[in-house]
Enzyme design. Structure first.
Site, mmCIF file in Angstrom:
data_model
loop_
_atom_site.group_PDB
_atom_site.id
_atom_site.type_symbol
_atom_site.label_atom_id
_atom_site.label_comp_id
_atom_site.label_asym_id
_atom_site.label_seq_id
_atom_site.Cartn_x
_atom_site.Cartn_y
_atom_site.Cartn_z
ATOM 1 N N CYS A 140 0.828 -1.216 0.000
ATOM 2 C CA CYS A 140 0.000 0.000 0.000
ATOM 3 C C CYS A 140 0.857 1.260 0.000
ATOM 4 O O CYS A 140 0.603 2.201 -0.766
ATOM 5 C CB CYS A 140 -0.918 -0.018 1.221
ATOM 6 N N ARG A 168 0.101 3.133 10.037
ATOM 7 C CA ARG A 168 -0.895 2.672 11.013
ATOM 8 C C ARG A 168 -0.357 1.415 11.724
ATOM 9 O O ARG A 168 0.375 0.621 11.134
ATOM 10 C CB ARG A 168 -2.246 2.406 10.331
ATOM 11 N N HIS A 220 -2.375 5.329 6.597
ATOM 12 C CA HIS A 220 -0.995 5.811 6.722
ATOM 13 C C HIS A 220 -0.965 7.284 6.300
ATOM 14 O O HIS A 220 -1.817 7.722 5.531
ATOM 15 C CB HIS A 220 -0.054 5.090 5.751
HETATM 16 P P1 NAD Z 1 -5.155 -10.991 6.485
HETATM 17 O O1 NAD Z 1 -4.523 -11.702 7.623
HETATM 18 O O2 NAD Z 1 -6.196 -9.970 6.760
HETATM 19 O O3 NAD Z 1 -5.801 -12.058 5.484
HETATM 20 C C1 NAD Z 1 -5.106 -13.186 5.069
HETATM 21 C C2 NAD Z 1 -6.098 -14.322 4.850
HETATM 22 O O4 NAD Z 1 -5.408 -15.460 4.375
HETATM 23 C C3 NAD Z 1 -6.831 -14.741 6.107
HETATM 24 O O5 NAD Z 1 -8.207 -14.812 5.790
HETATM 25 C C4 NAD Z 1 -6.289 -16.133 6.422
HETATM 26 O O6 NAD Z 1 -7.290 -16.934 6.962
HETATM 27 C C5 NAD Z 1 -5.911 -16.619 5.051
HETATM 28 N N1 NAD Z 1 -4.849 -17.640 5.057
HETATM 29 C C6 NAD Z 1 -3.831 -17.789 5.917
HETATM 30 N N2 NAD Z 1 -3.064 -18.840 5.559
HETATM 31 C C7 NAD Z 1 -3.608 -19.344 4.435
HETATM 32 C C8 NAD Z 1 -3.287 -20.438 3.588
HETATM 33 N N3 NAD Z 1 -2.218 -21.203 3.826
HETATM 34 N N4 NAD Z 1 -4.074 -20.659 2.510
HETATM 35 C C9 NAD Z 1 -5.152 -19.893 2.247
HETATM 36 N N5 NAD Z 1 -5.499 -18.839 3.039
HETATM 37 C C10 NAD Z 1 -4.737 -18.578 4.107
HETATM 38 O O7 NAD Z 1 -3.962 -10.383 5.628
HETATM 39 P P2 NAD Z 1 -4.019 -9.109 4.682
HETATM 40 O O8 NAD Z 1 -3.865 -7.888 5.510
HETATM 41 O O9 NAD Z 1 -5.168 -9.220 3.760
HETATM 42 O O10 NAD Z 1 -2.640 -9.273 3.897
HETATM 43 C C11 NAD Z 1 -2.527 -10.138 2.775
HETATM 44 C C12 NAD Z 1 -1.353 -9.680 1.945
HETATM 45 O O11 NAD Z 1 -1.607 -8.344 1.485
HETATM 46 C C13 NAD Z 1 -0.014 -9.612 2.682
HETATM 47 O O12 NAD Z 1 1.017 -9.879 1.780
HETATM 48 C C14 NAD Z 1 0.052 -8.154 3.105
HETATM 49 O O13 NAD Z 1 1.362 -7.703 3.365
HETATM 50 C C15 NAD Z 1 -0.556 -7.476 1.900
HETATM 51 N N6 NAD Z 1 -1.102 -6.152 2.146
HETATM 52 C C16 NAD Z 1 -1.824 -5.907 3.269
HETATM 53 C C17 NAD Z 1 -2.303 -4.625 3.487
HETATM 54 C C18 NAD Z 1 -3.082 -4.279 4.729
HETATM 55 O O14 NAD Z 1 -3.018 -3.141 5.151
HETATM 56 N N7 NAD Z 1 -3.831 -5.187 5.322
HETATM 57 C C19 NAD Z 1 -2.072 -3.625 2.554
HETATM 58 C C20 NAD Z 1 -1.390 -3.935 1.372
HETATM 59 C C21 NAD Z 1 -0.891 -5.200 1.193
#
Ligand code: NAD
Length: 340
Positions: A140, A168, A220
């Site tokens: 992000c 954040r 952020h």
């Molecule tokens: P999150 O924890 O909210 O969601 C991840 C999901 O994946 C959960 O529902 C979990 O149950 C599932 N999961 C876990 N292990 C798994 C597996 N082995 N197989 C299938 N599903 C599985 O995470 P998020 O915040 O959505 O982040 C996901 C990605 O996006 C990360 O790489 C993160 O760095 C990136 N990201 C996050 C944000 C943010 O602010 N949340 C912003 C930009 C990028």
């Protein structure tokens, strides 16, 4: 129709799924969860077939009232492309199965650039993604930086960028994240990883970043300073931002001077989940001192990468080769007009 699977239906995955479902040229063929949760019930209510990482847990899902369509591998076999939105570090472990099944995959910013060998931002390198099997949509913060830096680079040339990210501490639903009462230097070393991450998309940009996390959940805030190769005027910079489909101006007249008010504004605008897919650039902060540009921009961490994933799907599958057209289709399908 492009058949899209979402592996990892959490903060990012559930937003990408809804954005895919809204597009005219793609459809959600399944989403995956590891255990029954409120999000799994949302997937059911949206009509997204639910697949599970460990098929041995099928009975637990069904006992909770959640029908299981199959194992994640079954979902991947039916997909043209998978958006991997599992937590950072897990996505990399899924790569061998994507390779074995020959399915195209998009990872998120929590994975290293090397997982895909190509990092994506629709503004900067859409055409380079055409036909690729693997890509990573940058984080992000990196997405927000790439948008403003690339726009200024195209208009004036960028000599160097210095930026501070006030991050954040966790997403609103993250009950286990912090800090609770601290400003944490994260990382304490300078530069932070954000600068090199920008360079994974814009390799010629001279950028140094610093970052800290604070006890808030909504957005952020970036403090950005750029030296431009040519002198810029404030009016012209504001015009470039105004015309950009993924950057919005937080007008002085709105009285908004915080992330809290900006999120409230997004909610009042009727944005789905009160998401801000654009950079929120504070009009009053945009200042030009000869060739130096200064500004504050707010980045909604849960949202800005979502629209990038949609464009990345179009580029990798080759269904739309023109970046501007893809951005327009994505935005229209979400009723997204950047705030002005
Ligand atoms: P999150 O924890 O909210 O969601 C991840 C999901 O994946 C959960 O529902 C979990 O149950 C599932 N999961 C876990 N292990 C798994 C597996 N082995 N197989 C299938 N599903 C599985 O995470 P998020 O915040 O959505 O982040 C996901 C990605 O996006 C990360 O790489 C993160 O760095 C990136 N990201 C996050 C944000 C943010 O602010 N949340 C912003 C930009 C990028």
């Amino acid at each position: 129709m492009i058949n899209v699977a979402i592996n990892g239906y959490g903060t990012i995955g559930k937003r990408v799924a809804d954005a895919v479902a809204a597009q005219p040229d793609m459809k959600v063929i399944g989403v995956s969860k590891t255990k029954p949760s409120h999000e799994a019930f949302i997937a059911k209510s949206r009509g997204y077939p639910l697949y599970i990482a460990d098929i041995a847990k099928k009975a637990a899902f069904e006992k909770a009232g959640l029908p299981v369509a199959g194992a994640v591998e079954d979902m991947l076999k039916a997909a043209d492309i998978v958006v991997d939105a599992t937590p950072g570090g897990i996505g990399e472990k899924n790569k061998p199965v994507y390779e074995r099944l020959g399915v195209k995959a998009i990872w998120q910013g929590g994975e290293d650039h090397e997982v895909a060998g190509f990092s994506f931002n629709s503004d900067c390198n859409y055409k380079d993604a055409i036909g690729k099997q693997f890509a990573r949509v940058v984080s992000c913060n990196t997405t927000g930086l790439c948008r403003i830096i690339n726009a200024m680079d195209k208009a004036y040339g960028v000599e160097k960028v210095r930026a501070v990210m006030v991050r954040r501490g966790g997403d609103p639903a993250d009950i286990k994240r912090g800090p609770i009462d601290a400003i944490v230097l994260n990382p304490v070393h300078i530069p932070s990883h954000h600068g090199p991450d920008v360079q994974s998309v814009l390799p010629n940009i001279n950028i140094v970043t610093q970052a800290m996390i604070v006890p808030v959940t909504m957005m952020h805030m970036h403090v950005v300073q750029m030296d431009l190769k040519r002198e810029a005027t404030r009016e012209k910079v504001l015009e470039i931002i105004e015309k950009h489909p993924r950057m919005g101006l937080v007008r002085k007249a709105t009285g908004i001077t915080s992330t809290a008010e900006l999120k409230e504004y997004a909610m009042d605008l009727g944005r789905h989940r009160s998401d801000l897919w654009e950079n929120g650039i504070f009009e009053e902060s945009v200042s030009c001192l000869r060739n130096e540009l200064y500004l504050f921009q707010a980045i909604h961490q849960e949202a800005d990468v979502v629209v990038e994933n949609i464009d990345c799907i179009r580029a990798m599958t080759g269904i739309e080769k023109d970046p501007a057209k893809s951005v327009a289709i994505t935005n229209k399908a979400l009723n997204f007009i950047a705030i002005q």
